[in-house]
Design an enzyme around this catalytic site. Structure first.
Site, mmCIF file in Angstrom:
data_model
loop_
_atom_site.group_PDB
_atom_site.id
_atom_site.type_symbol
_atom_site.label_atom_id
_atom_site.label_comp_id
_atom_site.label_asym_id
_atom_site.label_seq_id
_atom_site.Cartn_x
_atom_site.Cartn_y
_atom_site.Cartn_z
ATOM 1 N N GLU A 135 0.815 -1.223 0.000
ATOM 2 C CA GLU A 135 0.000 0.000 0.000
ATOM 3 C C GLU A 135 0.849 1.275 0.000
ATOM 4 O O GLU A 135 0.441 2.305 -0.527
ATOM 5 C CB GLU A 135 -0.967 0.006 1.181
ATOM 6 C CG GLU A 135 -2.131 -0.966 1.039
ATOM 7 C CD GLU A 135 -1.820 -2.348 1.584
ATOM 8 O OE1 GLU A 135 -0.636 -2.622 1.895
ATOM 9 O OE2 GLU A 135 -2.757 -3.162 1.691
ATOM 10 N N PHE A 163 -11.984 -7.700 12.815
ATOM 11 C CA PHE A 163 -10.859 -8.116 11.993
ATOM 12 C C PHE A 163 -10.485 -6.999 11.013
ATOM 13 O O PHE A 163 -11.349 -6.440 10.344
ATOM 14 C CB PHE A 163 -11.219 -9.392 11.228
ATOM 15 C CG PHE A 163 -10.124 -9.842 10.301
ATOM 16 C CD1 PHE A 163 -8.889 -10.248 10.810
ATOM 17 C CD2 PHE A 163 -10.302 -9.833 8.924
ATOM 18 C CE1 PHE A 163 -7.870 -10.645 9.959
ATOM 19 C CE2 PHE A 163 -9.276 -10.229 8.068
ATOM 20 C CZ PHE A 163 -8.057 -10.637 8.587
ATOM 21 N N GLN A 164 -9.224 -6.688 10.966
ATOM 22 C CA GLN A 164 -8.693 -5.616 10.109
ATOM 23 C C GLN A 164 -9.362 -4.272 10.370
ATOM 24 O O GLN A 164 -9.540 -3.467 9.465
ATOM 25 C CB GLN A 164 -8.767 -5.997 8.619
ATOM 26 C CG GLN A 164 -7.823 -7.152 8.294
ATOM 27 C CD GLN A 164 -7.566 -7.338 6.808
ATOM 28 O OE1 GLN A 164 -8.412 -7.045 5.976
ATOM 29 N NE2 GLN A 164 -6.378 -7.833 6.472
ATOM 30 N N LYS A 211 -17.789 -0.792 4.951
ATOM 31 C CA LYS A 211 -18.222 -1.723 3.911
ATOM 32 C C LYS A 211 -19.729 -1.676 3.670
ATOM 33 O O LYS A 211 -20.187 -1.794 2.532
ATOM 34 C CB LYS A 211 -17.794 -3.142 4.306
ATOM 35 C CG LYS A 211 -17.791 -4.107 3.132
ATOM 36 C CD LYS A 211 -17.181 -5.447 3.498
ATOM 37 C CE LYS A 211 -17.179 -6.377 2.297
ATOM 38 N NZ LYS A 211 -16.614 -7.702 2.641
ATOM 39 N N MET A 262 24.528 8.858 3.039
ATOM 40 C CA MET A 262 24.384 10.082 3.810
ATOM 41 C C MET A 262 24.598 9.822 5.299
ATOM 42 O O MET A 262 25.199 10.635 6.006
ATOM 43 C CB MET A 262 22.999 10.695 3.561
ATOM 44 C CG MET A 262 22.855 12.125 4.023
ATOM 45 S SD MET A 262 24.024 13.240 3.203
ATOM 46 C CE MET A 262 23.036 13.866 1.850
#
Lengths: 575, 187
Positions: free
Chosen positions: A43, A105-106, A155, A473
């Site tokens: 993502e 969940f999630q 949802k 760096m």
């Protein structure tokens, strides 16, 4: 409904990754052909790709991810877009409204987590207002100072039917920032320009964000006044690198002449930049003798770090239009004799040749690699993205940008792993252009999974990796600041990048000999497909010039000599 | 608050003047922030203060316009003039914020706070507590044989002063609403 809203907003590309909480939207995407969906591999990649798309087009970039881990993985990209003022819309799925708060969940408190890293965010609780919310999100993302917005869609709201609102019927009065600059202040600035003996333009990403017209007006203003111009990392390309008044980038790794001009000027005209700490160095010694004008669309940028003598809140395009009008009406007055003297002083500083380096022997200097890349690609229709670190600064120093929106880099947040997915976003927006990600091997590995995306969608992005087997760096700072104790700053167990490319079905090129470099770069350019270019470079090269932390602009380090102990206790605590 | 010896209302610049002459002395300002009454709006405001390290001395919030879905947040904050200007500009940036008024610089204003004091004691102390409450025009809203609850409305300084007086007389608990403020006059 979501897809309809995106279509009506002119979206043609969405970067995303499906999951349980966004399946209804994915089902809609499956049943249409107007919007292309680019399946990323993580993502974070989706959000950076959307950023790359947005930066190279000026349009809003769109990413679509699922709830919970999908949303949390998007956080780095959102923060990156916030700090660099990039307009993107991230759509996240959420568990159904009746399960919110149950640790489902999630489930994650996406709106809560992303509140400080978005310009604004919404939890869409009602299908009837969803379309309007989406249109408002587009409006907020691209008006005023642009930035990332997020709409979290449960949802059940995705499944339900509701009334659709068209974009022009959406209420956008909720957010109407000021774009027109105060004409009195503009008059005052014209007056200051007329008498200034050592003026300098200091421009930033705001010019790019304001649109191509802003760059055009800026060029007109610079030519009309003959005032030298420098730019931040974010603003490169607004004024052409080949322009005669161009000083090069300023700041911590900016050019000697640019930083000296900033330090010694008597009038500083900041256009769309925000006095970032990479620019100012030691604030108490920042350009001590100058009057400072500051043009910014965000009132909170003004007087945040540096006190502005002539503050102008407004959109760069609008303010420059008015400024040019007044400047011309008053006979284009400048102090020509003084500016000629000032230009002569700048020419003396240029003679220092702060970017000079020596390419000898059989090892490729990273500067040489970029100089050759520049020489062999500058005639192309070219877009450059970068990762973060030494290679990023060298790219800013050695590559020339003639136009805005051609340079995509993570400036504010400094996100390693930005460049590769961003290059995918850029290539999607400009399928026939040459898109090169200038990378370090360590940054590149942070989002290397996107090779799958590049290959799947046949995106011929070129990954130009300056491989020094170091976190360059970090290594440089450890050398300068931590007694050369190189704690965990080298890359062991690196992959064989050529085999890695081949494993993904792409092309890999290895180059370690300066004599082979040109041919290898040409091979990369001419290959029709994604390429990983593993350019083995000098391992211990430092990036100069450098303003050490806690030092003013006129105390730059120009080379390897006397670098030990230059950063004192006060500067050591800064980053 | 008064113990901090903070200069109050000493700046002459308005919220729209971007050319302040900055001093380094901290000042206390009362800001009225008009916001959309929607979920999370308070989190946006206080998240800004927490995230950028600004002070909150007092904060009150309630809906003030039901049909217009507007709430008013009154926040008392302390900082140098530069910080106060930043706070106002940062608040103005929040999409849900409609207006930010600095009541400390935009003319005279009225500030009031309500507080409840639970004071327990017997004998002379109990009598003295009641006498002082009378002087402060505090109402006894609950009473037992061993305790009172006083209700007092006034400027924050008055609440502070009453709390100081009640402490030796058996003050065991205080609840304060925080400051509500309006500018004086018809506007």
């Amino acid at each position: 409904m979501v897809v309809q809203a995106l279509k009506d907003q002119g979206v043609d590309t969405v970067f995303g990754y499906p999951g349980g909480a966004v399946l209804p939207i994915y089902d809609e995407i499956f049943q249409q052909n107007d919007i292309r969906h680019i399946l990323v591999r993580h993502e974070q990649g989706a959000v950076h790709a959307a950023e790359g798309y947005a930066r190279s087009t000026g349009k809003v970039g769109v990413a679509l991810v699922t709830s919970g881990p999908g949303a949390t993985n998007a956080v780095t990209g959102l923060t990156d877009a916030l700090l660099d003022s990039i307009p993107i819309l991230v759509l996240t799925g959420q568990v159904p409204t009746f399960m919110i708060g149950s640790d489902a969940f999630q489930e994650a408190d996406t709106v809560g987590i992303t509140r400080p890293c978005t310009k604004h965010n919404w939890l869409a609780k009602d299908t009837d207002t969803l379309a309007e919310t989406l249109h408002q999100a587009f409006h907020v993302a691209q008006s005023g100072r642009p930035g990332p917005v997020l709409v979290d869609i449960p949802k059940d709201v995705q499944f339900a039917n509701g009334t659709y609102t068209e974009p022009k019927k959406a209420d956008t009065t909720i957010y109407q920032p000021q774009t027109k600059g105060d004409i009195e202040a503009i008059n005052e600035l014209v007056e200051a320009i007329a008498v200034a003996e050592r003026p300098v333009f200091y421009t930033g990403g705001g010019v790019i964000n304001s649109g191509p017209q802003a760059s055009k007006l800026l060029r007109e203003l610079v030519e009309a006044t003959g005032i030298p111009i420098t730019s931040t990392l974010m603003g490169l390309g607004a004024y052409p690198a080949s322009g005669e008044n161009w000083l090069g980038m300023l700041g911590m790794h900016g050019l000697y002449e640019a930083n000296m001009a900033m330090h010694d000027c008597d009038l500083m005209i900041n256009i769309g930049a925000r006095f970032d700490d990479r620019i100012t160095g030691l604030i108490s010694a920042f350009s001590p003798g100058s009057k400072k004008a500051h043009i910014d669309i965000d009132p909170s940028s003004i007087n945040k770090v540096i006190k502005a003598d002539i503050p102008i809140v407004g959109d760069v395009t609008s303010v420059l239009t008015d400024l040019l009008k007044v400047f011309k009406a008053q006979g284009k007055r400048t102090n020509k004799a003084a500016i000629a003297k000032w230009q002569a002083q700048i020419a003396d500083w240029r003679k220092v040749e702060c970017l000079k380096y020596v390419q000898e022997g059989k090892t490729i200097k990273p500067q040489y690699a970029l100089e050759r890349l520049e020489a062999l690609t500058k005639e192309h229709d070219r877009y450059i993205t970068t990762e973060v670190g030494q290679h990023q600064m060298w790219a800013a120093q050695y590559l020339g940008f003639e136009d805005p929106n051609r340079w995509m880099t993570s400036g504010g947040l400094g996100t390693m792993g930005y460049g590769f997915p961003a290059s995918i976003g850029v290539q999607m927006a400009h399928p026939d252009s040459l898109v090169i990600n200038v990378a370090g091997e360590a940054s590149w590995l942070m989002n290397m999974q996107e090779m799958g995306t590049a290959v799947q969608f046949r995106l011929p992005v070129k990954q130009f990796i300056l491989n020094n087997e170091r976190l360059g760096m970090v290594r440089q700072w450890q050398e300068l600041l931590h007694g050369e104790r190189y704690s965990h700053s080298w890359s062991e167990a690196l992959p064989d990048f050529v085999k890695l490319a081949e494993a993904f079905g792409a092309k890999g090129i290895l180059c370690s000999d300066p004599d082979d470099l040109d041919d290898a770069i040409m091979e990369m350019i001419n290959y029709d497909g994604p390429v990983i270019f593993d350019c083995l470079v000098e391992k211990h090269e430092n990036c100069f010039p450098m303003i050490p932390s806690g030092k003013p602009h006129n105390e730059m380090l120009l080379g390897e000599a006397n670098t030990q102990g230059v950063i004192q206790a006060g500067g050591a605590v800064m980053v | 608050m008064s113990a901090l010896k903070i200069k109050k209302g000493s700046t002459s610049h308005s919220a729209y003047n971007l050319r302040p002459t900055f001093s380094d002395e901290p000042e206390t300002h009362t800001l009225a922030v008009l916001v959309d009454n929607e979920p999370g709006v308070l989190a946006r405001v206080i998240g800004l203060f927490a995230g950028r390290g600004y002070n909150i001395e007092s904060l009150t919030v309630a809906e003030v316009d039901h049909t217009g879905h507007m709430s008013r947040i009154t926040v008392v904050t302390t900082g140098t003039p530069q910080v106060i200007e930043q706070i106002k500009a940062q608040l103005g940036r929040i999409v849900s914020v409609h207006a930010v008024h600095d009541l400390t610089v935009e003319g005279a204003s009225v500030e009031r706070e309500l507080a409840l004091f639970k004071v327990a004691g017997a004998g002379e102390k109990r009598v003295e507590a009641l006498r002082l409450a009378d002087i402060f025009r505090a109402n006894a809203v609950d009473s037992t044989l061993e305790s009172f609850i006083f209700e007092l409305t006034g400027a924050p300084e008055k609440i502070d002063a009453f709390a100081d007086l009640m402490r030796p007389l058996g003050l065991i608990e205080v609840a304060r609403t925080g400051v509500a403020a309006l500018s004086r006059g018809a506007e």
